[in-house]
Write a protein that holds these residues in place. Structure first.
Motif, PDB file in Angstrom:
ATOM      1  N   ARG A   9       0.847  -1.180   0.000  1.00 37.18           N
ATOM      2  CA  ARG A   9       0.000   0.000   0.000  1.00 37.18           C
ATOM      3  C   ARG A   9       0.890   1.238   0.000  1.00 37.18           C
ATOM      4  O   ARG A   9       1.961   1.245   0.577  1.00 37.18           O
ATOM      5  N   SER A  10       0.401   2.302  -0.625  1.00 34.81           N
ATOM      6  CA  SER A  10       1.165   3.543  -0.629  1.00 34.81           C
ATOM      7  C   SER A  10       0.955   4.285   0.682  1.00 34.81           C
ATOM      8  O   SER A  10       0.143   3.893   1.526  1.00 34.81           O
ATOM      9  N   GLU A  11       1.670   5.397   0.844  1.00 33.32           N
ATOM     10  CA  GLU A  11       1.559   6.174   2.068  1.00 33.32           C
ATOM     11  C   GLU A  11       0.200   6.861   2.208  1.00 33.32           C
ATOM     12  O   GLU A  11      -0.095   7.428   3.245  1.00 33.32           O
ATOM     13  N   THR A  12      -0.606   6.836   1.150  1.00 35.45           N
ATOM     14  CA  THR A  12      -1.932   7.451   1.229  1.00 35.45           C
ATOM     15  C   THR A  12      -3.054   6.424   1.359  1.00 35.45           C
ATOM     16  O   THR A  12      -4.215   6.751   1.185  1.00 35.45           O
ATOM     17  N   ALA A  13      -2.709   5.158   1.645  1.00 31.68           N
ATOM     18  CA  ALA A  13      -3.754   4.155   1.856  1.00 31.68           C
ATOM     19  C   ALA A  13      -4.617   4.572   3.045  1.00 31.68           C
ATOM     20  O   ALA A  13      -4.112   5.101   4.028  1.00 31.68           O
ATOM     21  N   PRO A  14      -5.939   4.373   2.982  1.00 29.63           N
ATOM     22  CA  PRO A  14      -6.828   4.893   4.026  1.00 29.63           C
ATOM     23  C   PRO A  14      -6.756   4.094   5.310  1.00 29.63           C
ATOM     24  O   PRO A  14      -6.522   2.885   5.306  1.00 29.63           O
ATOM     25  N   SER A  15      -6.941   4.791   6.411  1.00 28.69           N
ATOM     26  CA  SER A  15      -7.076   4.134   7.708  1.00 28.69           C
ATOM     27  C   SER A  15      -8.118   4.889   8.515  1.00 28.69           C
ATOM     28  O   SER A  15      -8.473   6.016   8.195  1.00 28.69           O
ATOM     29  N   THR A  16      -8.622   4.255   9.552  1.00 29.28           N
ATOM     30  CA  THR A  16      -9.638   4.854  10.419  1.00 29.28           C
ATOM     31  C   THR A  16      -9.151   4.827  11.848  1.00 29.28           C
ATOM     32  O   THR A  16      -8.756   3.770  12.344  1.00 29.28           O
ATOM     33  N   VAL A  17      -9.132   5.985  12.471  1.00 30.26           N
ATOM     34  CA  VAL A  17      -8.802   6.082  13.887  1.00 30.26           C
ATOM     35  C   VAL A  17     -10.098   6.295  14.661  1.00 30.26           C
ATOM     36  O   VAL A  17     -10.862   7.205  14.346  1.00 30.26           O
ATOM     37  N   ARG A  18     -10.337   5.443  15.625  1.00 31.69           N
ATOM     38  CA  ARG A  18     -11.564   5.532  16.432  1.00 31.69           C
ATOM     39  C   ARG A  18     -11.184   5.883  17.861  1.00 31.69           C
ATOM     40  O   ARG A  18     -10.414   5.157  18.505  1.00 31.69           O
ATOM     41  N   VAL A  19     -11.670   7.013  18.338  1.00 32.87           N
ATOM     42  CA  VAL A  19     -11.441   7.437  19.716  1.00 32.87           C
ATOM     43  C   VAL A  19     -12.784   7.378  20.442  1.00 32.87           C
ATOM     44  O   VAL A  19     -13.695   8.142  20.122  1.00 32.87           O
ATOM     45  N   GLU A  20     -12.898   6.459  21.373  1.00 32.21           N
ATOM     46  CA  GLU A  20     -14.148   6.295  22.120  1.00 32.21           C
ATOM     47  C   GLU A  20     -14.008   6.985  23.467  1.00 32.21           C
ATOM     48  O   GLU A  20     -13.121   6.649  24.251  1.00 32.21           O
ATOM     49  N   VAL A  21     -14.883   7.958  23.704  1.00 35.28           N
ATOM     50  CA  VAL A  21     -14.826   8.754  24.925  1.00 35.28           C
ATOM     51  C   VAL A  21     -16.096   8.513  25.732  1.00 35.28           C
ATOM     52  O   VAL A  21     -17.190   8.821  25.269  1.00 35.28           O
ATOM     53  N   THR A  22     -15.948   7.950  26.884  1.00 32.77           N
ATOM     54  CA  THR A  22     -17.076   7.717  27.781  1.00 32.77           C
ATOM     55  C   THR A  22     -17.132   8.859  28.786  1.00 32.77           C
ATOM     56  O   THR A  22     -16.144   9.138  29.475  1.00 32.77           O
ATOM     57  N   LEU A  23     -18.289   9.546  28.854  1.00 33.80           N
ATOM     58  CA  LEU A  23     -18.415  10.764  29.653  1.00 33.80           C
ATOM     59  C   LEU A  23     -19.370  10.588  30.817  1.00 33.80           C
ATOM     60  O   LEU A  23     -20.296   9.779  30.780  1.00 33.80           O
ATOM     61  N   ASP A  24     -19.138  11.390  31.848  1.00 29.67           N
ATOM     62  CA  ASP A  24     -20.050  11.481  32.980  1.00 29.67           C
ATOM     63  C   ASP A  24     -21.333  12.149  32.486  1.00 29.67           C
ATOM     64  O   ASP A  24     -21.287  13.248  31.940  1.00 29.67           O
ATOM     65  N   PRO A  25     -22.494  11.524  32.666  1.00 27.36           N
ATOM     66  CA  PRO A  25     -23.741  12.103  32.130  1.00 27.36           C
ATOM     67  C   PRO A  25     -24.087  13.457  32.717  1.00 27.36           C
ATOM     68  O   PRO A  25     -24.817  14.230  32.110  1.00 27.36           O
TER      69      PRO A  25
END
Length: 448
Positions: free
Chosen positions: A62-78
């Motif tokens: 894959r080249s340096e522009t191959a796609p990736s997905t970063v998922r940041v899951e943030v659990t918050l105090d309601p």
């Protein structure tokens, strides 16, 4: 208020070499650490997945522009959900903008949990995210089961610009939800089993929602849908033609104290055989009805000097296809690209063609609602009008020739424009407008 769980999703593309799996960009990791330290944040999880480069399989270089997905899951105090969501979005979206542009990164965010989903792009203000989360919480507290809002491009910095898509467990719950949306001045579309309020990107009218809910509960009614863009209540009944319940339903609709001749509301009732009866809620039939702007928007100013739009002045597209109670709805949209105001006052001419370019046979085109006549609409430069479409579902068993192209003549004297009916919100197989179909088409009305 129900417990909340918020998730911020960041979609990005970055380099990946065959045989190695890099972690998230350093900027995102650093921002995630900062989010962990925020008051009201209970947990943060970061994951990254990769997709194949265009033209490549799942394996290989894959080249340096191959796609990736970063998922940041943030659990918050309601108890601090809105404030914490805004702070988290500010940090993470800022970090996403700092990632090297050569990595071809795009960023979106979704705050989700306990029925709430709020989507935002990196250019969305943190305050807008916080306000949307707080509004979502209010709608959930009012009785909604799920609330989904998208704060992407086109909403600017207006926290009320996005339409909330809201579901509830029962039609009766929609009234309290509509009252909450009205108090928040939040645009919302509402749905419960057997009842749908299609707002046309407007704030729900509480009295109309009450009528919708009451209609959904009438004997024999399977489904009731209010279409704000058409000011029309569409009802599907399981009663046979001529049944007493149908006559009672029509009398009940015409006895309601809601619509007036200056603000008419049409109704359509389909019986079990899909035979249709039309009329006017409250019996308020206007002498010559001209549909108003979609969603109750403020009408554009009239300009008597504006010339008629030509075919070259208008850019045409097909709207997303929606389904309810044995019917399908869509629209044709025309945007003014002339660089100056121009006017329309007609119903577009439509021809439905199959994949070989042959027109569908015996297609009947009728007005979208009783008494509708075209109104003169002056489109500002960039403004759009829409013409609503409605038809009954038709069987596509045994691979019939579906409609794959709609030839649209937007104004008299213009050349027909072919619109692909297999992309952008329409089924990949085309529209189930077949030989013998009946399609209801409305006149051009103000869209956006």
């Amino acid at each position: 208020m129900p417990p909340l769980r918020r998730v911020l999703l960041l979609a990005a593309s970055a380099f990946v070499l065959a045989g190695c799996t890099p972690g998230p960009p350093d900027e995102i990791e650093a921002a995630a650490e900062a989010v962990r330290a925020l008051p009201g944040v209970a947990d943060v999880a970061v994951t990254r997945t990769f997709g194949p480069e265009p033209g490549q399989g799942n394996f290989g270089q894959r080249s340096e522009t191959a796609p990736s997905t970063v998922r940041v899951e943030v659990t918050l105090d309601p108890h601090a959900a809105g404030e914490a969501a805004g702070s988290a979005h500010r940090l993470l979206a800022g970090a996403a903008r700092d990632v090297d542009e050569d990595e071809n990164i795009t960023v979106t965010s979704d705050f989700v949990g306990s029925g709430l989903r709020v989507g935002a792009g990196p250019d969305t203000a943190a305050e807008v995210v916080a306000d949307a989360v707080e509004d979502g919480d209010e709608l959930l507290a009012a009785g909604a089961t799920t609330v989904s809002l998208g704060l992407g491009e086109g909403n600017g910095s207006d926290p009320l610009a996005a339409t909330a898509h809201v579901t509830a467990a029962a039609p009766d719950d929609l009234v309290d939800v509509a009252e909450a949306a009205d108090e928040l001045d939040r645009r919302a579309e509402l749905e419960a089993p057997g009842a749908r309020y299609r707002s046309g990107a407007g704030v729900p009218d509480v009295d109309t929602v009450r009528l919708l809910v009451a209609a959904a509960g009438r004997p024999g009614v399977q489904d009731a849908t209010y279409l704000a863009a058409e000011r029309r209540l569409a009802i599907q009944s399981d009663a046979a033609s001529g049944a007493q319940s149908l006559a009672d339903l029509r009398r009940w609709l015409e006895a309601q104290d809601l619509a007036t001749v200056d603000a008419p509301m049409a109704y359509t009732v389909l019986d079990a055989g899909y035979a249709e009866t039309t009329g006017w809620v409250s019996g308020a039939e206007p002498p010559a009805h001209s549909p108003g702007p979609a969603g109750g928007a403020t009408p554009w100013p009239d300009d008597p000097a504006a010339p008629d739009c030509t075919g070259q002045d208008l850019e045409l597209t097909l709207g997303v296809v929606d389904s309810a109670a044995g019917t399908r709805g869509s629209s044709v949209r025309a945007r003014n690209v002339s660089g100056r105001p121009c006017a329309v006052e007609n119903v577009p001419d439509l021809v439905f063609e199959n994949a070989t370019g042959q027109p569908q046979g015996n297609v009947t085109v009728r007005p979208s609602e009783p008494g509708a006549v075209p109104a003169r609409v002056v489109l500002p430069d960039g403004g759009a009008v829409l013409a609503p479409l409605l038809w009954h579902t038709m069987s596509t068993a045994n691979d019939p020739d579906t409609t794959t192209t709609v030839q649209v003549t937007p104004v008299p004297g213009a050349d027909p424009v072919p619109l692909d009916a297999t992309t952008d919100g329409t089924p990949a197989t085309g529209l189930d407008i077949l030989d013998g179909a009946e399609v209801r088409v409305g006149p051009w009305t103000q869209g956006d």
